[in-house]
Design an enzyme around this catalytic site. Structure first.
Site, PDB file in Angstrom:
ATOM      1  N   GLY A 133      42.451  41.083  33.778  1.00 20.08           N
ATOM      2  CA  GLY A 133      41.153  40.875  33.351  1.00 20.08           C
ATOM      3  C   GLY A 133      40.128  41.593  34.049  1.00 20.08           C
ATOM      4  N   GLY A 134      40.652  42.155  35.282  1.00 21.18           N
ATOM      5  CA  GLY A 134      39.527  42.880  36.050  1.00 21.18           C
ATOM      6  C   GLY A 134      39.309  44.259  35.948  1.00 21.18           C
ATOM      7  CE  LYS A 169      41.771  46.563  42.357  1.00 22.65           C
ATOM      8  NZ  LYS A 169      41.952  45.535  43.203  1.00 22.65           N
ATOM      9  CB  ILE A 189      47.756  44.016  37.165  1.00 20.19           C
ATOM     10  CG1 ILE A 189      48.964  44.947  36.644  1.00 20.19           C
ATOM     11  CG2 ILE A 189      46.477  44.360  37.354  1.00 20.19           C
ATOM     12  CD1 ILE A 189      48.700  45.377  35.176  1.00 20.19           C
ATOM     13  CE  LYS A 249      42.953  41.285  45.323  1.00 16.92           C
ATOM     14  NZ  LYS A 249      43.312  40.763  44.191  1.00 16.92           N
TER      15      LYS A 249
END
Length: 550
Positions: free
Chosen positions: A157-158, A169, A294, A438
């Site tokens: 979802g990011g 992403k 993910i 990240k």
């Protein structure tokens, strides 16, 4: 609703002594935000004291009336939003809003911290199993039968905005031109081919990622992996002051562009159930999902954990496994597993009273943290959803929009559900199963020769003498992926690196080798070009070093 004189006097006192001085003109009650813990503060700031009978329960009843007023007004606003649209989107939003009403109701009911610190205990040793013990059991010849009952779910979802990228992403290239999604698909196809199995991939998208992801999925149609998608819910952001939605209608463009949010990965249970995909997979004989972020490149299907799940007696079947790993000083903010009121429970830093935050961050008392690699029973999810028994702690996430408006998002975490499942277990896995990307610093590590790529899986190079990864800290000039890539002619040799800090305007030529501890600092206005073929071992480089083409 029956009221007493004390409640009426409380309301009247609050109205005349607080609202009028603060706002000069009277405003409707639903436009005033009264935080659930703020009444005492209000009294102290007011020029007069509340009536004595407030201490005898009048204020308590007034608070309840205020909560009910907030809730009624929220329901009216949501109804008006639904009425602004027709067709499939309105029906999807209706389901989403039912979930939002539930979380908003619980938000209004909150009274103080969600945990009593005195009740927190370390989990019993038998509830945190060492991975070595599980692996030592070996694998049966018929592991394919177990694989055929498994579904891999990736949280997708990011967006890539934190790394300077547009779109999902999962579509950022991370290794040999492969994206996160490419690597995931390659892993599962390899699994299915190797064991002649049928493990499907499910992507939980958000409204931010769904369209772009579905366009990309077409390129995987010829591979041996079935791919399904479903969308997590879309909840309205609410004004921090009025506690009402900022959306004008169900649209997502124009003035509504910032009006919505995906409510955290704890929404997976409701949205998976509401999508119908949960029932479809159960009908196909699937029993467990393996859920992970993910962007965690270490989260691959582990056959030993799968076998452990499938080999339990039916009456003692483990419904939830959380993979944890040993905490380092880089992980002090990560959620940890605790024993609380006879259940395993995930404790996040947001739930910790301020007086105990340092204790929570201690690597001696809380030695493990949640990797967010989770193995969850599909029938158990269905049972808990049907019973409306998923009671997940609410994460209140404040945001300030570009125009300066303060809003809040009500979110939940997928791992918080561990307390709801039977025979839940933590498994202490090797650090290699936690390899999140990240930041650009993480990206440098996975793009380097520290890792080798095989069938979509990254493994630490055997040439690396130590199993731990180097500590890498790149400055703000490297934050965005595109700028990061322009600063390296190719990725340096990092096999013998322990620590790297880079700050300022720095570039790297071809075939640079970094060993031991390397610190490179270019001060403001300076630039450092590390020349091609340079070997930096236990060096501090500072000042100004320019290499120009002749």
């Amino acid at each position: 609703m029956r009221t007493n004189k004390g409640a009426c006097r409380a309301a009247a006192w609050y109205h005349h002594q607080v609202l009028v001085p603060l706002h000069q003109d009277l405003v409707p009650l639903h436009q005033v935000s009264v935080h659930r813990s703020s009444f005492a503060d209000v009294f102290q700031k007011s020029s007069c004291c509340p009536p004595p009978d407030l201490a005898r329960g009048g204020m308590s009843e007034f608070q309840e009336q205020l909560r009910q007023q907030h809730e009624r007004t929220m329901h009216q606003e949501l109804g008006m939003l639904l009425a602004s649209s027709t067709g499939p989107q309105a029906e999807i939003s209706r389901k989403d809003f039912e979930g939002f009403k539930s979380i908003f109701h619980r938000f209004l009911q909150r009274k103080g911290p969600s945990v009593d610190w005195a009740k927190i205990q370390r989990p019993p040793e038998d509830l945190i199993q060492p991975y070595e013990n599980i692996k030592a059991k070996g694998l049966p010849d018929g592991i394919t039968a177990s694989l055929n009952k498994l579904v891999v779910v990736k949280l997708n979802g990011g967006l890539g905005t934190s790394m300077g990228c547009k779109g999902p992403k999962s579509l950022i290239s991370v290794s040999n031109e492969n994206t996160f999604l490419d690597l995931t698909v390659q892993q599962i196809e390899h699994l299915n081919k190797t064991f002649n199995a049928d493990v499907p991939l499910v992507l939980m998208n958000s409204f931010n990622t769904d369209e772009d992801t579905n366009k990309i999925l077409q390129k995987y149609t010829h591979l041996r992996v079935k791919i399904h998608t479903f969308n997590q819910s879309r909840y309205p952001r609410i004004n921090k002051e009025s506690l009402l939605p900022i959306a004008k209608d169900l649209g997502m463009k124009g003035e509504n562009a910032d009006a919505w949010y995906p409510p955290g990965h704890g929404d997976i249970y409701a949205s998976f159930h509401n999508s119908g995909l949960l029932d479809t997979l159960l009908a196909e004989g699937k029993e467990y999902i393996f859920v992970s972020n993910i962007d965690n490149l270490g989260a691959t299907v582990d056959l030993s954990i799968l076998h452990h799940l499938m080999s339990q007696p039916a009456d003692r079947r483990c419904e939830f496994i959380m993979e944890v790993t040993d905490k380092t000083r880089a992980d002090v903010k990560g959620g940890t597993l605790i024993q609380y009121e006879d259940h395993l429970r995930l404790l996040e830093i947001a739930q910790v009273p301020k007086a105990h935050v340092d204790e929570f961050k201690s690597v001696t008392k809380f030695k493990i943290f949640n990797t967010n690699n989770l193995w969850i029973s599909l029938p158990a999810i269905k049972r808990l959803q049907q019973q409306n028994a998923m009671d997940l702690e609410i994460i209140v996430n404040p945001k300030t929009l570009d125009g300066g408006l303060n809003v809040i998002q009500l979110e939940t975490a997928v791992g918080a559900a561990i307390k709801c499942f039977n025979n839940a277990l933590g498994v202490n896995v090797p650090r290699s199963r936690f390899l999140p990307v990240k930041t650009s610093s993480d990206l440098l590590l996975v793009m380097s020769n520290l890792y080798s790529l095989d069938a979509g899986s990254l493994t630490m190079s055997k040439k690396r003498e130590f199993p731990s990864t180097p500590h890498v800290k790149l400055g703000s000039s490297f934050t965005k992926v595109q700028e990061f890539l322009t600063r390296f002619d190719n990725i340096p040799d990092m096999l013998e690196l322990d620590h790297l800090t880079v700050s300022g305007d720095v570039t790297f030529g071809k075939n640079v080798s970094l060993k031991g501890t390397v610190i490179i600092i270019a001060n403001h206005g300076d630039r450092i070009d590390i020349p091609a073929g340079a070997v930096l071992e236990n060096k501090i480089v500072s000042g100004n070093l320019r290499i120009l083409d002749h």
